[in-house]
Write a protein that holds these residues in place. Structure first.
Motif, PDB file in Angstrom:
ATOM      1  N   GLY A  68       0.779  -1.226   0.000  1.00 40.89           N
ATOM      2  CA  GLY A  68       0.000   0.000   0.000  1.00 40.89           C
ATOM      3  C   GLY A  68       0.813   1.281   0.000  1.00 40.89           C
ATOM      4  N   GLY A  69       2.130   1.199  -0.158  1.00 39.88           N
ATOM      5  CA  GLY A  69       2.921   2.423  -0.153  1.00 39.88           C
ATOM      6  C   GLY A  69       4.217   2.279  -0.916  1.00 39.88           C
ATOM      7  N   PHE A  70       4.739   3.403  -1.328  1.00 41.70           N
ATOM      8  CA  PHE A  70       5.969   3.432  -2.101  1.00 41.70           C
ATOM      9  C   PHE A  70       7.086   4.055  -1.283  1.00 41.70           C
ATOM     10  N   GLY A  71       8.223   3.443  -1.319  1.00 40.00           N
ATOM     11  CA  GLY A  71       9.386   3.980  -0.636  1.00 40.00           C
ATOM     12  C   GLY A  71      10.631   3.788  -1.486  1.00 40.00           C
ATOM     13  N   ARG A  72      11.679   4.462  -1.102  1.00 36.13           N
ATOM     14  CA  ARG A  72      12.952   4.349  -1.809  1.00 36.13           C
ATOM     15  C   ARG A  72      14.090   4.358  -0.800  1.00 36.13           C
ATOM     16  N   GLN A  73      15.155   3.688  -1.174  1.00 36.45           N
ATOM     17  CA  GLN A  73      16.419   3.807  -0.470  1.00 36.45           C
ATOM     18  C   GLN A  73      17.374   4.504  -1.420  1.00 36.45           C
ATOM     19  N   THR A  74      17.840   5.665  -1.020  1.00 31.81           N
ATOM     20  CA  THR A  74      18.790   6.430  -1.814  1.00 31.81           C
ATOM     21  C   THR A  74      20.123   6.359  -1.095  1.00 31.81           C
ATOM     22  N   VAL A  75      21.162   5.989  -1.829  1.00 33.47           N
ATOM     23  CA  VAL A  75      22.488   5.813  -1.234  1.00 33.47           C
ATOM     24  C   VAL A  75      23.452   6.790  -1.915  1.00 33.47           C
ATOM     25  N   PRO A  76      23.557   8.007  -1.358  1.00 36.11           N
ATOM     26  CA  PRO A  76      24.467   8.998  -1.929  1.00 36.11           C
ATOM     27  C   PRO A  76      25.895   8.808  -1.400  1.00 36.11           C
ATOM     28  N   THR A  77      26.843   9.173  -2.248  1.00 37.08           N
ATOM     29  CA  THR A  77      28.257   9.174  -1.874  1.00 37.08           C
ATOM     30  C   THR A  77      28.717  10.620  -1.808  1.00 37.08           C
ATOM     31  N   LEU A  78      29.340  10.979  -0.700  1.00 35.54           N
ATOM     32  CA  LEU A  78      29.913  12.310  -0.530  1.00 35.54           C
ATOM     33  C   LEU A  78      31.424  12.178  -0.547  1.00 35.54           C
TER      34      LEU A  78
END
Length: 149
Positions: free
Chosen positions: A70-80
């Motif tokens: 019932g829902g949308f999510g994301r995992q965002t993995v940024p590199t600094l």
């Protein structure tokens, strides 16, 4: 319910705003430079040739779905990336410590999305091998979990 838009741009903008808005980080970088550090001269997504060391770059990112029933999510993995022209890693490690204090297990205001969690994943020190070999590089990676409102 429609599929959520990619949060990469929102996550990048939220990190830039957070880092550029931290007076302690700006003071630290300014002290290292021996000059005042401005927000725009400290955190970049594109580095001009005239950039003064040390500086932080919001770099590459990976995004994967993190959906639930019932829902949308994301995992965002940024590199600094923290770059400095200094003998030794002490300065990039100090800057990296402050960045991690600001991001790890802290709320992040991502426009249009609910922030679930930010977790530090790893850091790695590197030396630029090109002569004269005096450029130090710290790679930092975080996992940011968001979901659609």
């Amino acid at each position: 319910m429609t599929t959520a838009p990619s949060p990469m741009l929102g996550v990048q903008g939220a990190m830039v705003a957070l880092l550029r808005g931290d007076t302690a980080l700006l003071a630290m970088v300014g002290a290292m430079r021996g000059a005042t550090a401005t927000p725009a001269s400290t955190v970049y997504d594109y580095v001009p040739e005239t950039a003064a060391y040390p500086f932080i770059v919001i770099g590459e990112a990976i995004e994967t779905p993190d959906n639930r029933h019932g829902g949308f999510g994301r995992q965002t993995v940024p590199t600094l990336h923290v770059w400095d022209q200094y003998r030794g890693y002490a300065r990039v490690l100090r800057v990296g410590t402050r960045v991690t204090e600001l991001l790890d297990h802290q709320p992040l205001d991502v426009p249009g999305l609910s922030h679930v969690a930010t977790r530090f994943e790893f850091s790695q020190t590197l030396t630029d091998p090109e002569p004269p070999g005096d450029i130090r590089h710290l790679v930092l990676r975080y996992r940011i979990v968001t979901e659609q409102h």
